[in-house]
Design a protein around this motif. Structure first.
Motif, PDB file in Angstrom:
ATOM      1  N   HIS A  14       0.856  -1.188  -0.006  1.00 24.79           N
ATOM      2  CA  HIS A  14      -0.143  -0.013  -0.049  1.00 24.79           C
ATOM      3  C   HIS A  14       0.802   1.217   0.003  1.00 24.79           C
ATOM      4  O   HIS A  14       0.713   2.144  -1.071  1.00 24.79           O
ATOM      5  N   GLU A  15       1.782   1.218   0.934  1.00 27.51           N
ATOM      6  CA  GLU A  15       2.312   2.610   1.085  1.00 27.51           C
ATOM      7  C   GLU A  15       3.619   2.605  -0.015  1.00 27.51           C
ATOM      8  O   GLU A  15       3.830   3.854  -0.501  1.00 27.51           O
TER       9      GLU A  15
ATOM     10  N   HIS B 157       1.810   4.559  -2.890  1.00 24.67           N
ATOM     11  CA  HIS B 157       2.129   6.227  -2.609  1.00 24.67           C
ATOM     12  C   HIS B 157       3.531   6.682  -3.078  1.00 24.67           C
ATOM     13  O   HIS B 157       3.664   7.606  -3.977  1.00 24.67           O
TER      14      HIS B 157
ATOM     15  N   GLU C  47      -5.684   7.746  -2.051  1.00 24.57           N
ATOM     16  CA  GLU C  47      -5.268   6.507  -1.714  1.00 24.57           C
ATOM     17  C   GLU C  47      -5.994   5.569  -2.532  1.00 24.57           C
ATOM     18  O   GLU C  47      -5.604   4.062  -2.506  1.00 24.57           O
TER      19      GLU C  47
ATOM     20  N   SER D 223      -2.757   3.529  -4.084  1.00 30.30           N
ATOM     21  CA  SER D 223      -1.998   2.426  -3.115  1.00 30.30           C
ATOM     22  C   SER D 223      -2.943   1.346  -2.622  1.00 30.30           C
ATOM     23  O   SER D 223      -2.467   0.456  -2.428  1.00 30.30           O
TER      24      SER D 223
HETATM   25 ZN   LIG Z   1      -2.561   5.242   2.376  1.00 32.80          ZN
END
Ligand SMILES: [Zn+2]
Length: 668
Positions: free
Chosen positions: A452-453, A456, A482, A485
Motif C-alpha cells: 500500500h505505502e 504512494h 488512496e 495505493s
Molecule cells: Zn495510504
C-alpha cells in the motif's frame, strides 16, 4: 539535463544534521520569500512567468515543510526532530500569511488564462480558487473574522485530538474472568494485590479483550467504556467546531461546510456525499445480511434464543467465525514472510510491473563492502536507499528511502513522506517510506501495508517529472490519493505474485491454498464493514451539513440523537446504551465531513483494478497485463495532479469510473 538527489549530511553527528536541517530550511524559506517579494513589487509581464515564480515559491515552501516533517518524524536524535518540527511550523505560518495577502491576490486576479497550455491554465485557476477559498478578497472585517475562526479551529482541533489521544478509560476485572486471552497478553497483565487486572481502552488492550474474552460481561464492559471516551468533555468542543466551520464556509460563499470541503475533491459537491453513502449502503445490503446470517448462526450455538447480536459481542463472534470456518494458521503464514525477502520481492514485483529498475544506494542487509553499504548518507543505519531508473533508461528518475523498522522516538504508523517534490529539469523526486515492521518474520497484514505505502511512493516518483510543483506526484484530489495505493494491495493478495518471493526457510513458496484461505478469511465480514463505514461517513457528513439548517433557525437535535439515528439507519448493530462514540471519533477533526474518502478511494481502486482482472487467467504478469500496467503508469500515475482524477481514470479505463467492480466484489 541530469539531476542529482539532495545530498544529505555525510556525518552521523546529530549536530551536523541539526545544523543542516536548520540552515537548509532557512535558505529555502528565504528563497521563497524573495520570489514572493518579487511578485508583490515587480511581477513579470508574462502570465506564464508569474505562475512559474509563484509555483517555485510555493515549491520551496512545500519542500521546507516536507523535509522538516520527515526529519521531525524519523531522525533518531530528539534535537533534530525538534528543529524539524519548528521549521515545519515556520513554513505553515508563511503559507497562511500568503493566503491572506491582498497584494499577492491582486497579481493573480488581473491575469488571463489566454494563450496558456492546459496545465498552466489549470494552475492559474487553482491558484485563484485557493485565494478565494481563503477569503482574501473579502472586506477587512470579514477577513479578521476568518482569521479568528481559523485560529480557534486550530485550537479546537488540537484540543479534540488531545482528548481522543489522552482520554484512556479502564475497567478492573478478576483475573479468572479473562479466560480466552492469549498467554502473552495475560502475562503482560498481572493482577494487582486485590486480584483484579486493569484493562485500558488503548488498542493493545481493548482489541484482544473484545475479540478473545469468553466472559460476555467483560466484553460488554470494555466496549462500553471504549465508546464513552471523550464524553462529555469533547461534546461542546465539537459543537463549536461544526458551527465555526459552517460560518467559515458561508463567509467564503458556500452553502455549507461539506460543499466547501468537497469543492476541491474528486467527489465534487457536498450533496454528492450522502448520495455516495446511500449507494454504498444499498450495495452492501445483501452482503451485510449474508454476513449477519453466518454470524447469528454461530451466535445461536451459545445463545439459542438470540434474534440479534449485540455490538459488544460482534468482535468476539467475528473472530470465532474466522477461526472456525476459515482454516488460516497465522503462525504458519508468518514463516513465509521474512522481511529481507519481502522487501526484495516488493522491488522485483513493482519493477516488473511498471518497467523500473532499483539500484541500491545504501543497503544495510547486504554489506558487500563499507563503500557500497553507505554509498549515500542516511539518517539511521537501518535505512535503505535506492535510485530508481526506467528499465530501458539510463538516467535516474528519483531516489527512494525505506525506513521500515521501529525505533525510539520514530513515527508510530505507516506512511509515505516526501523528501523532495519533483519537477522536470529542476528537481528529482525523492520519497521515504516510514513504517514499523518486524526485522524478522512479518505478518501478512504488514506485507499488504508495505505494498500500500509503496503505491504512494511510486505515485510520488513517477508523477514527479512535470512542469509544476503544484501538480507533482500525489498532489491530486485528496479523496483520490488512496486509490493507487489501495490498488497495489491487490498484488500482495495474489498467489502467483506472493509465490515469487514468499518462501519459507527451506525455500518452499507459500502454498496457493493457504493464500486462498487467507483471502477468504479476510473477505468475511466485508458487508458488515461497509455498513459500519457508512455509519461513520454519515455522521461525519451530517454533523457538518446540519449546521446550515441550525444557522437558519432549524432544530437539529443533539449529537447523540443524530448519532443514534444514523447508527440505526446504516450500521448492522444497534446503539449500545450509555455510549457516545462521536466524542472520540478523531476523524471529525482531520477529515471533517470527508470520512467517506476511505470508501471512495476503495471504489475507485477496485474499478481501476478491473482493467487487470479481465480474463481471469490468474497471471498478473502476462504480456497483456504488463501492457495494462504500463498504461496505468503513464495515464494515472505519471500525470500527477495535472488533470482531474476522474479524467485520468477515464483515460486509463477508456470509460468513466463506475461503482460496478466494487459492488461485484462486495457481493462475491
Ligand atoms: Zn495510504
Amino acid at each position: 539535463m541530469t539531476l542529482s538527489p539532495l545530498p544529505l549530511p555525510e556525518s552521523d553527528d546529530p549536530t551536523t544534521w541539526h545544523d543542516w536541517v536548520r540552515s537548509r530550511s532557512t535558505a529555502e524559506l528565504d528563497r521563497a520569500r524573495a520570489l514572493v517579494d518579487q511578485l508583490r513589487t515587480d511581477p513579470p509581464a508574462e502570465t506564464l512567468e508569474v505562475l512559474r515564480v509563484w509555483d517555485r515559491a510555493t515549491g520551496h515552501l512545500g519542500g521546507v515543510a516536507a523535509a522538516a516533517s520527515l526529519f521531525g518524524n524519523v531522525h533518531p536524535d530528539p534535537a533534530v526532530r525538534e528543529v524539524g518540527d519548528a521549521a515545519e511550523q515556520d513554513a505553515d505560518k508563511l503559507a497562511t500569511e500568503w493566503s491572506l495577502d491582498r497584494t499577492l491576490y491582486e497579481v493573480f486576479a488581473g491575469l488571463s488564462t489566454e494563450g496558456l497550455d492546459p496545465a498552466a491554465a489549470r494552475l492559474l485557476e487553482k491558484v485563484r480558487k485557493d485565494f478565494r477559498r481563503s477569503g482574501v478578497d473579502k472586506d477587512d472585517e470579514t477577513r479578521a473574522r476568518i482569521t479568528a475562526i481559523r485560529d480557534r479551529l486550530t485550537e479546537l482541533d488540537q484540543e479534540f485530538s488531545k482528548i481522543t489521544r489522552d482520554d484512556v478509560r479502564t475497567i478492573r476485572v478478576a483475573a479468572e474472568r479473562l479466560a480466552g486471552l492469549p498467554a502473552d497478553w495475560l502475562a503482560a497483565h498481572p493482577a494487582g494485590d486485590d486480584g483484579l487486572v486493569t484493562v485500558t481502552t488503548d488498542y493493545p488492550d481493548t482489541i484482544p479483550v473484545r475479540m478473545f474474552a469468553h466472559d460476555q460481561d467483560v466484553r460488554r464492559d470494555i466496549v462500553t467504556v471504549f465508546r464513552q471516551r471523550g464524553w462529555p468533555t469533547a461534546e461542546p468542543l465539537l459543537e463549536e467546531m461544526f458551527a465555526l466551520r459552517q460560518e467559515l464556509a458561508s463567509a467564503v460563499g458556500y452553502d455549507d461546510w461539506p460543499s466547501y470541503d468537497a469543492d476541491v475533491k474528486m467527489i465534487g459537491s457536498g450533496p454528492a456525499i450522502p448520495e455516495f453513502i446511500d449507494k454504498i449502503t444499498a450495495a452492501a445490503q445483501q452482503p451485510m445480511e449474508a454476513d449477519l446470517a453466518v454470524l447469528l448462526e454461530r451466535y445461536r450455538q451459545d445463545y439459542p434464543d438470540a434474534t440479534e447480536i449485540p455490538l459488544y459481542d460482534f468482535f468476539y463472534y467475528q473472530q470465532r467465525v474466522r477461526e472456525e470456518q476459515y482454516d488460516v494458521d497465522a503462525q504458519a503464514v508468518r514463516t513465509y514472510f521474512a522481511f529481507p525477502k519481502v522487501r526484495q520481492g516488493l522491488l522485483d514485483v513493482t519493477g516488473r510491473l511498471f518497467g523500473l529498475r532499483y539500484e541500491p544506494a545504501a543497503c544495510p542487509e547486504e554489506p558487500r563492502d563499507e563503500a557500497s553499504r553507505r554509498a549515500v548518507p542516511v539518517w539511521h543505519e537501518e535505512v535503505a536507499a535506492y535510485d530508481v531508473f526506467r528499465a530501458d533508461g539510463g538516467e535516474s528518475i528519483g531516489r527512494i528511502y525505506l525506513d521500515l523498522h521501529p525505533r525510539e522516538g520514530k513515527y508510530k504508523h505507516a506512511a509515505q513522506f516526501t523528501l523532495t517534490d519533483g519537477v522536470a529539469g529542476e528537481q528529482l523526486p525523492e520519497g521515504v517510506l516510514v513504517c514499523n515492521f518486524s526485522r524478522g518474520l512479518m505478518e501478512h497484514d504488514h506485507v499488504v501495508t508495505l505494498f500500500h505505502e509503496f503505491g504512494h511512493l511510486l505515485h510520488h516518483v513517477l508523477g514527479g517529472h512535470g512542469d509544476w510543483y503544484r501538480f507533482a506526484g500525489v498532489a491530486t484530489e485528496w479523496d483520490f490519493v488512496e486509490a493507487p495505493s489501495q490498488m497495489l494491495e491487490e498484488w500482495a493478495w495474489d498467489p502467483a505474485v506472493l509465490r515469487s518471493f514468499a518462501t519459507d526457510e527451506a525455500g518452499e513458496p507459500i502454498p496457493v491454498e493457504m493464500v486462498e484461505s487467507m483471502r477468504r478469511s479476510d473477505d468475511y465480514g466485508k458487508g458488515l464493514y461497509a455498513r459500519t463505514q457508512m455509519f461513520y461517513a454519515a455522521m461525519s457528513y451530517r454533523f457538518h451539513a446540519d449546521e446550515a439548517g441550525r444557522a437558519a433557525g432549524e432544530e437539529v437535535g443533539s449529537l447523540l440523537d443524530r448519532m443514534v439515528e444514523l447508527q440505526h439507519k446504516y450500521d448492522a448493530f444497534s446503539h449500545l446504551e450509555d455510549t457516545y462514540l462521536f466524542a472520540s471519533f478523531g476523524h471529525l477533526g482531520g477529515y471533517s465531513s470527508a470520512y467517506y474518502t476511505y470508501m471512495w478511494s476503495l471504489v475507485i481502486a477496485k474499478d481501476m483494478f478491473s482493467a487487470f482482472d479481465g480474463d481471469g487467467d490468474g497471471d498478473l504478469f502476462s504480456d497483456e497485463r504488463l501492457a495494462v500496467a504500463t498504461r496505468y503508469r503513464d495515464r494515472v500515475l505519471a500525470p500527477g495532479g495535472t488533470q482531474d482524477a476522474a479524467d485520468l481514470v477515464a483515460d486509463f479505463l477508456g470509460r468513466p469510473y463506475s461503482f460496478d467492480s466494487y459492488a461485484a466484489w462486495l457481493a462475491r
